[in-house]
Motif scaffolding. Structure first.
Motif, PDB file in Angstrom:
ATOM      1  N   LYS A   1      -3.429 -15.846  -0.855  1.00  0.00           N
ATOM      2  CA  LYS A   1      -3.185 -14.568  -1.533  1.00  0.00           C
ATOM      3  C   LYS A   1      -4.269 -13.560  -1.179  1.00  0.00           C
ATOM      4  CE  LYS A   1      -1.930 -12.629  -6.019  1.00  0.00           C
ATOM      5  NZ  LYS A   1      -1.694 -12.924  -7.455  1.00  0.00           N
ATOM      6  N   ALA A   2      -3.845 -12.452  -0.622  1.00  0.00           N
ATOM      7  CA  ALA A   2      -4.796 -11.444  -0.142  1.00  0.00           C
ATOM      8  C   ALA A   2      -5.170 -10.467  -1.247  1.00  0.00           C
ATOM      9  CB  ALA A   2      -4.186 -10.680   1.032  1.00  0.00           C
ATOM     10  N   PRO A   3      -6.376  -9.897  -1.186  1.00  0.00           N
ATOM     11  CA  PRO A   3      -6.788  -8.873  -2.153  1.00  0.00           C
ATOM     12  C   PRO A   3      -6.169  -7.527  -1.769  1.00  0.00           C
ATOM     13  CG  PRO A   3      -8.558  -9.285  -0.597  1.00  0.00           C
ATOM     14  CD  PRO A   3      -7.458 -10.239  -0.238  1.00  0.00           C
ATOM     15  N   VAL A   4      -4.875  -7.393  -2.013  1.00  0.00           N
ATOM     16  CA  VAL A   4      -4.108  -6.231  -1.543  1.00  0.00           C
ATOM     17  C   VAL A   4      -4.732  -4.919  -2.002  1.00  0.00           C
ATOM     18  CG1 VAL A   4      -1.866  -5.079  -1.599  1.00  0.00           C
ATOM     19  CG2 VAL A   4      -1.982  -7.579  -1.450  1.00  0.00           C
ATOM     20  N   THR A   5      -5.140  -4.840  -3.258  1.00  0.00           N
ATOM     21  CA  THR A   5      -5.668  -3.568  -3.780  1.00  0.00           C
ATOM     22  C   THR A   5      -6.950  -3.152  -3.042  1.00  0.00           C
ATOM     23  OG1 THR A   5      -6.843  -4.749  -5.544  1.00  0.00           O
ATOM     24  CG2 THR A   5      -4.655  -3.932  -6.052  1.00  0.00           C
TER      25      THR A   5
ATOM     26  N   ALA B   1       1.375  -3.691  -3.677  1.00  0.00           N
ATOM     27  CA  ALA B   1       1.051  -2.414  -3.033  1.00  0.00           C
ATOM     28  C   ALA B   1       1.748  -1.250  -3.745  1.00  0.00           C
ATOM     29  CB  ALA B   1       1.456  -2.456  -1.565  1.00  0.00           C
ATOM     30  N   LYS B   2       2.995  -1.445  -4.124  1.00  0.00           N
ATOM     31  CA  LYS B   2       3.739  -0.394  -4.834  1.00  0.00           C
ATOM     32  C   LYS B   2       3.116  -0.107  -6.192  1.00  0.00           C
ATOM     33  CE  LYS B   2       8.263  -1.076  -2.642  1.00  0.00           C
ATOM     34  NZ  LYS B   2       9.667  -1.536  -2.826  1.00  0.00           N
ATOM     35  N   GLN B   3       2.682  -1.156  -6.878  1.00  0.00           N
ATOM     36  CA  GLN B   3       2.048  -0.969  -8.182  1.00  0.00           C
ATOM     37  C   GLN B   3       0.728  -0.232  -8.031  1.00  0.00           C
ATOM     38  OE1 GLN B   3       3.327  -1.642 -11.303  1.00  0.00           O
ATOM     39  NE2 GLN B   3       1.534  -0.440 -11.885  1.00  0.00           N
ATOM     40  N   TYR B   4      -0.035  -0.572  -6.987  1.00  0.00           N
ATOM     41  CA  TYR B   4      -1.313   0.101  -6.730  1.00  0.00           C
ATOM     42  C   TYR B   4      -1.076   1.580  -6.455  1.00  0.00           C
ATOM     43  CZ  TYR B   4      -5.657   1.424  -4.368  1.00  0.00           C
ATOM     44  OH  TYR B   4      -6.822   2.063  -4.003  1.00  0.00           O
ATOM     45  N   ALA B   5      -0.080   1.876  -5.634  1.00  0.00           N
ATOM     46  CA  ALA B   5       0.227   3.270  -5.300  1.00  0.00           C
ATOM     47  C   ALA B   5       0.642   4.049  -6.541  1.00  0.00           C
ATOM     48  CB  ALA B   5       1.333   3.317  -4.249  1.00  0.00           C
ATOM     49  N   LYS B   6       1.433   3.424  -7.391  1.00  0.00           N
ATOM     50  CA  LYS B   6       1.885   4.085  -8.623  1.00  0.00           C
ATOM     51  C   LYS B   6       0.713   4.367  -9.546  1.00  0.00           C
ATOM     52  CE  LYS B   6       5.091   3.488 -12.506  1.00  0.00           C
ATOM     53  NZ  LYS B   6       6.103   2.578 -13.127  1.00  0.00           N
ATOM     54  N   THR B   7      -0.165   3.380  -9.689  1.00  0.00           N
ATOM     55  CA  THR B   7      -1.330   3.523 -10.585  1.00  0.00           C
ATOM     56  C   THR B   7      -2.267   4.621 -10.103  1.00  0.00           C
ATOM     57  OG1 THR B   7      -1.211   1.179 -11.164  1.00  0.00           O
ATOM     58  CG2 THR B   7      -3.306   2.306 -11.588  1.00  0.00           C
TER      59      THR B   7
ATOM     60  N   LEU C   1      -0.429   7.558  -5.437  1.00  0.00           N
ATOM     61  CA  LEU C   1      -0.381   7.657  -3.982  1.00  0.00           C
ATOM     62  C   LEU C   1       1.071   7.568  -3.504  1.00  0.00           C
ATOM     63  CD1 LEU C   1      -3.249   5.150  -3.090  1.00  0.00           C
ATOM     64  CD2 LEU C   1      -3.393   7.645  -3.059  1.00  0.00           C
ATOM     65  N   LYS C   2       1.358   8.285  -2.440  1.00  0.00           N
ATOM     66  CA  LYS C   2       2.688   8.170  -1.838  1.00  0.00           C
ATOM     67  C   LYS C   2       2.706   6.947  -0.915  1.00  0.00           C
ATOM     68  CE  LYS C   2       3.599  13.159  -1.853  1.00  0.00           C
ATOM     69  NZ  LYS C   2       3.865  14.359  -0.996  1.00  0.00           N
ATOM     70  N   LEU C   3       3.766   6.175  -1.047  1.00  0.00           N
ATOM     71  CA  LEU C   3       3.878   4.955  -0.255  1.00  0.00           C
ATOM     72  C   LEU C   3       5.261   4.894   0.386  1.00  0.00           C
ATOM     73  CD1 LEU C   3       2.102   2.370   0.257  1.00  0.00           C
ATOM     74  CD2 LEU C   3       3.539   1.239  -1.437  1.00  0.00           C
ATOM     75  N   LYS C   4       5.275   4.645   1.678  1.00  0.00           N
ATOM     76  CA  LYS C   4       6.539   4.569   2.412  1.00  0.00           C
ATOM     77  C   LYS C   4       6.621   3.180   3.045  1.00  0.00           C
ATOM     78  CE  LYS C   4       9.224   7.398   5.679  1.00  0.00           C
ATOM     79  NZ  LYS C   4      10.161   7.944   4.668  1.00  0.00           N
ATOM     80  N   THR C   5       7.724   2.468   2.796  1.00  0.00           N
ATOM     81  CA  THR C   5       7.859   1.107   3.321  1.00  0.00           C
ATOM     82  C   THR C   5       9.008   1.003   4.313  1.00  0.00           C
ATOM     83  OG1 THR C   5       9.363   0.395   1.552  1.00  0.00           O
ATOM     84  CG2 THR C   5       6.990   0.167   1.140  1.00  0.00           C
TER      85      THR C   5
END
Length: 320
Positions: A146-150, A184-190, A193-197
């Motif tokens: 498990k990577a430290p995504v944030t 990643a989506k949760q981090y962007a929301k918090t 940040l705009k996130l495009k997947t």
């Protein structure tokens, strides 16, 4: 006198039998079956670390024992996985090692008798391999990658030069990737940040997917995904042309075409798994009561060559 000679002969025979037993014990061979989903730097490093460390651990205790590895690589093919898993479970192995989530799930379906350890699996519970990480209650345990995504996204944000969204490319058919993309989506929301997947399911799709995608984003995040790891050279070349930074889920991926990461070393993760395997083999510790472990050490890695090619001074990249 004859009776005395018979007693001596019988005693010598028992001594010889005992000697044979001791010799057989000294020549014991430990058989380990290894099933790997696909060949790429991270998984190869985990396997090499595992084999080196487990052989070392066993020979420290039993110098004359031999350790024999039966390594099978499915090259990303599910039919190969099924066949190889079946073959490995029919052999007289003391332990099976599954490298990658699909390999672990396939072995789990084939046997609930043989002890199985996994490595390079992000979430063993979500993958249906254990009941809980603290007490698996199955024939399976292992190490999570498990990577430290944030923290990795923090690095990526610090390297971007435009107001365009951050980008994520991943394999939509791999559970490891889905879990990391959700984070990643949760981090962007918090952090607003705009996130495009963008998702792909084969290596052939990556080149065409990135062709338009890289012009729409300010930086690219690549999770610890077997498909992505296999294609890091393609991803690296595309990011260099677009002059955008790439932060990866693992150090090996960053070495193969990324800009930087804060993550684990898969060779070390393999060694950690081998230490668990040694307890299973030498101390008869059951995977059912062996907690799942995460990587002991995380570190910052900067690909100096890649960062310079996209106009970033590698010395300015700091640990989050």
């Amino acid at each position: 006198m004859k009776k005395f000679l018979v007693v001596i002969a019988t005693s010598l025979g028992l001594i010889n039998l005992a000697g044979c037993g001791t010799q057989a014990n000294h020549q014991k061979t430990i058989r380990i079956g290894i099933l790997q989903i696909v060949q790429h730097g991270s998984l190869d490093a985990a396997r090499q670390g595992f084999q080196t460390e487990l052989t070392h651990q066993i020979k420290q205790v039993h110098p004359t024992w031999q350790v024999q590895y039966d390594y099978q690589n499915a090259q990303g093919d599910q039919a190969n996985l099924n066949t190889m898993a079946q073959q490995l479970t029919l052999q007289n192995s003391q332990l099976l090692l599954a490298i990658g989530t699909p390999a672990a799930q396939t072995l789990a379906r084939k046997t609930n008798r043989l002890p199985i350890l996994t490595t390079a699996v992000t979430d063993l519970k979500a993958a249906g391999l254990v009941h809980s990480v603290q007490k698996p209650e199955t024939n399976i345990s292992g190490t999570s990658d498990k990577a430290p995504v944030t923290k990795q996204l923090q690095i990526l944000t610090s390297l971007t030069k435009s107001k365009k969204p951050l980008g994520v490319i991943y394999n939509s058919s791999e559970e490891n990737s889905l879990a990391q993309v959700a984070t990643a989506k949760q981090y962007a929301k918090t952090h607003h940040l705009k996130l495009k997947t963008i998702s792909v399911t084969t290596t052939n799709d990556i080149q065409s997917a990135l062709a338009n995608f890289t012009s729409q984003i300010s930086g690219l995040y690549v999770p610890t995904d077997n498909l992505m790891a296999s294609a890091m050279s393609i991803i690296g070349k595309n990011s260099q042309r677009a002059q955008i930074p790439v932060v990866t889920g693992s150090i090996e991926m960053a070495q193969a075409g990324g800009t930087a990461t804060y993550g684990l070393n898969y060779r070390d993760l393999g060694k950690q798994t081998a230490q668990m395997a040694a307890r299973v083999i030498l101390k008869q510790q059951s995977p059912a009561t062996t907690p799942v472990e995460t990587a002991n050490h995380l570190q910052l890695y900067v690909n100096s060559t890649n960062s310079k090619l996209i106009g970033i001074n590698p010395k300015t990249i700091k640990q989050p």
